[in-house]
Scaffold this motif. Structure first.
Motif, PDB file in Angstrom:
ATOM      1  N   UNK A  43       0.744  -1.240  -0.028  1.00  0.00           N
ATOM      2  CA  UNK A  43      -0.018  -0.131  -0.054  1.00  0.00           C
ATOM      3  C   UNK A  43       1.035   1.329   0.174  1.00  0.00           C
ATOM      4  N   UNK A  44       1.982   1.311   0.886  1.00  0.00           N
ATOM      5  CA  UNK A  44       2.806   2.688   0.505  1.00  0.00           C
ATOM      6  C   UNK A  44       3.376   2.992  -0.803  1.00  0.00           C
ATOM      7  N   UNK A  45       3.353   1.822  -1.584  1.00  0.00           N
ATOM      8  CA  UNK A  45       4.225   1.724  -2.878  1.00  0.00           C
ATOM      9  C   UNK A  45       2.958   2.273  -3.854  1.00  0.00           C
ATOM     10  N   UNK A  46       1.682   1.940  -3.483  1.00  0.00           N
ATOM     11  CA  UNK A  46       0.727   2.565  -4.384  1.00  0.00           C
ATOM     12  C   UNK A  46       0.730   4.143  -4.427  1.00  0.00           C
ATOM     13  N   UNK A  47       1.048   4.746  -3.392  1.00  0.00           N
ATOM     14  CA  UNK A  47       1.057   6.074  -3.119  1.00  0.00           C
ATOM     15  C   UNK A  47       2.278   6.628  -3.840  1.00  0.00           C
ATOM     16  N   UNK A  48       3.466   5.729  -3.480  1.00  0.00           N
ATOM     17  CA  UNK A  48       4.684   6.237  -4.177  1.00  0.00           C
ATOM     18  C   UNK A  48       4.719   6.344  -5.749  1.00  0.00           C
ATOM     19  N   UNK A  49       4.066   5.238  -6.403  1.00  0.00           N
ATOM     20  CA  UNK A  49       3.790   5.251  -7.674  1.00  0.00           C
ATOM     21  C   UNK A  49       3.064   6.220  -8.392  1.00  0.00           C
ATOM     22  N   UNK A  50       2.149   6.436  -7.597  1.00  0.00           N
ATOM     23  CA  UNK A  50       1.104   7.403  -8.357  1.00  0.00           C
ATOM     24  C   UNK A  50       1.680   8.990  -8.093  1.00  0.00           C
ATOM     25  N   UNK A  51       2.553   9.076  -7.029  1.00  0.00           N
ATOM     26  CA  UNK A  51       3.220  10.268  -6.942  1.00  0.00           C
ATOM     27  C   UNK A  51       4.289  10.402  -8.303  1.00  0.00           C
ATOM     28  N   UNK A  52       5.078   9.342  -8.801  1.00  0.00           N
ATOM     29  CA  UNK A  52       5.711   9.524  -9.743  1.00  0.00           C
ATOM     30  C   UNK A  52       5.082   9.844 -10.951  1.00  0.00           C
ATOM     31  N   UNK A  53       3.946   9.384 -11.244  1.00  0.00           N
ATOM     32  CA  UNK A  53       2.896   9.751 -12.520  1.00  0.00           C
ATOM     33  C   UNK A  53       2.347  11.241 -12.080  1.00  0.00           C
ATOM     34  N   UNK A  54       1.725  11.625 -11.157  1.00  0.00           N
ATOM     35  CA  UNK A  54       1.227  12.880 -10.841  1.00  0.00           C
ATOM     36  C   UNK A  54       2.526  14.070 -11.288  1.00  0.00           C
ATOM     37  N   UNK A  55       3.607  13.640 -10.589  1.00  0.00           N
ATOM     38  CA  UNK A  55       4.627  14.652 -10.589  1.00  0.00           C
ATOM     39  C   UNK A  55       5.011  14.685 -11.986  1.00  0.00           C
ATOM     40  N   UNK A  56       4.962  13.707 -12.943  1.00  0.00           N
ATOM     41  CA  UNK A  56       5.237  13.822 -14.339  1.00  0.00           C
ATOM     42  C   UNK A  56       4.296  14.166 -15.202  1.00  0.00           C
ATOM     43  N   UNK A  57       2.990  14.403 -14.685  1.00  0.00           N
ATOM     44  CA  UNK A  57       2.049  14.717 -15.663  1.00  0.00           C
ATOM     45  C   UNK A  57       1.660  13.661 -16.513  1.00  0.00           C
ATOM     46  N   UNK A  58       1.595  12.317 -15.894  1.00  0.00           N
ATOM     47  CA  UNK A  58       1.433  11.363 -16.663  1.00  0.00           C
ATOM     48  C   UNK A  58      -0.015  10.746 -16.092  1.00  0.00           C
ATOM     49  N   UNK A  59      -1.137  10.576 -16.970  1.00  0.00           N
ATOM     50  CA  UNK A  59      -2.330  10.303 -16.712  1.00  0.00           C
ATOM     51  C   UNK A  59      -2.488   8.696 -16.987  1.00  0.00           C
ATOM     52  N   UNK A  60      -2.991   7.922 -15.824  1.00  0.00           N
ATOM     53  CA  UNK A  60      -3.164   6.589 -16.315  1.00  0.00           C
ATOM     54  C   UNK A  60      -4.836   5.960 -16.105  1.00  0.00           C
ATOM     55  N   UNK A  61      -5.233   5.644 -17.174  1.00  0.00           N
ATOM     56  CA  UNK A  61      -6.654   5.006 -17.013  1.00  0.00           C
ATOM     57  C   UNK A  61      -6.433   3.372 -17.135  1.00  0.00           C
ATOM     58  N   UNK A  62      -7.712   2.617 -16.648  1.00  0.00           N
ATOM     59  CA  UNK A  62      -7.696   1.361 -16.379  1.00  0.00           C
ATOM     60  C   UNK A  62      -8.884   0.808 -16.697  1.00  0.00           C
ATOM     61  N   UNK A  63      -8.878  -0.306 -17.601  1.00  0.00           N
ATOM     62  CA  UNK A  63     -10.100  -1.063 -18.038  1.00  0.00           C
ATOM     63  C   UNK A  63     -10.029  -2.481 -17.812  1.00  0.00           C
TER      64      UNK A  63
END
Length: 236
Positions: A43-63
Motif C-alpha cells: 500500500x505505501x508503494x501505491x502512493x509512491x507510484x502514483x506520485x511518480x505519475x502525478x509529478x510527471x503529468x502522466x495520466x493513467x486509465x484502467x479498464x
C-alpha cells in the motif's frame, strides 16, 4: 515548454521523488520487520507510484478491473514498454501482489532493501537448487489472494514492439495451477523508453484481460504463452 518542464523536473520533481522513495522504503522495511509485510509491502508503494505519475503529468486509465477477484491469486503477465510500467501496475492495478524481479535489483539502495523485506521474489537461475528455492519462495508468497506480476519479456523493449516471451511465469502458473491474467500497458514507451533518462507528460492505458486457466493435466505451457501474448497485443 520542454525546457521549463525539464527545469521543473530537476528542481521540483526529482527531489520530491527522492525523498518519497527513501520514506517509502524505510516504512516498508520497518512495517515488514514488525510482521506486517503483506500490507506495508504494497500500500505505501501505491502512493509512491502514483506520485511518480502525478509529478510527471502522466495520466493513467484502467479498464477491465471487473475481470479479477481480490480474493484470488493470479500470475499477472505484462508487456514491458518502459520504466513507467512499474508505476502503472503498482499504482493502478488494484490487487495485492509481489514482483518477480532480477537479482541485480536487490543492489539498488533503499529500493532493493525494501523489496527484500517485502518478500519480492528475486529470480535465481544460477543452479537447479537455486531455481528450486525460487519456486519454493513463490509458492509461499502465492496464497490468500496474493498474486505475482511478471514481465515475461525479461527486459524493456528498445523500439516499442514486444519482445519474445520467456517461460518462467507460465511454469509457475502451471506448477501451482493459477490463472494467468494478461496486462496490456499502452503509452509507457512514449513517456519514458529505456534509452531516455527523464519522462515526458503522457497518457498510459492499463488493460486487465480475462484470466486464462491452465488445463487439468498441466501440459499447456505453449497455449498459455500464446493466448496471453495475443491478449496483450490486442489492446496495443
Amino acid at each position: 515548454m520542454l525546457i521549463l518542464y525539464r527545469i521543473y523536473q530537476v528542481l521540483v520533481m526529482c527531489p520530491i521523488i527522492l525523498v518519497a522513495t527513501i520514506i517509502t522504503a524505510v516504512l516498508t522495511v520497518i512495517g515488514s520487520a514488525l510482521g506486517f509485510g503483506r500490507w506495508w509491502g504494497y500500500y505505501p508503494e501505491i502512493i509512491w507510484s502514483r506520485l511518480f505519475c502525478w509529478l510527471a503529468f502522466v495520466r493513467v486509465t484502467v479498464s477491465g478491473r471487473e475481470n479479477i477477484d481480490p480474493a484470488v491469486s493470479y500470475v499477472f503477465v505484462a508487456n514491458h514498454q518502459g520504466a513507467y510500467d512499474i508505476f502503472t501496475i503498482y499504482g493502478y492495478l488494484g490487487h495485492n501482489f509481489r514482483w518477480m524481479m532480477k537479482q541485480s535489483l536487490r543492489k539498488i539502495p533503499f529500493v532493493g532493501w525494501a523489496c527484500q523485506w517485502a518478500h519480492q521474489i528475486f529470480v535465481d537461475n544460477s543452479s537447479p537448487s537455486a531455481t528450486r528455492k525460487t519456486m519454493q519462495k513463490a509458492e509461499k508468497v502465492l496464497s490468500g489472494g496474493m498474486s505475482l506480476v511478471v514481465f515475461p519479456e525479461g527486459a524493456r523493449t528498445w523500439n516499442g514492439e514486444m519482445r519474445q516471451f520467456k517461460k518462467g511465469a507460465y511454469r509457475l502458473a502451471v506448477e501451482f495451477n493459477l490463472p494467468v491474467v494478461p496486462l496490456t500497458i499502452d503509452g509507457a514507451f512514449a513517456v519514458l523508453p529505456r534509452f531516455k533518462k527523464l519522462p515526458v507528460p503522457g497518457h498510459i492505458h492499463l488493460t486487465i484481460h480475462k484470466p486464462i486457466f491452465p488445463s487439468a493435466d498441466g501440459h499447456d505451457l505453449g497455449r498459455l504463452m500464446e493466448e496471453s501474448r495475443s491478449a496483450i497485443a490486442s489492446a496495443l
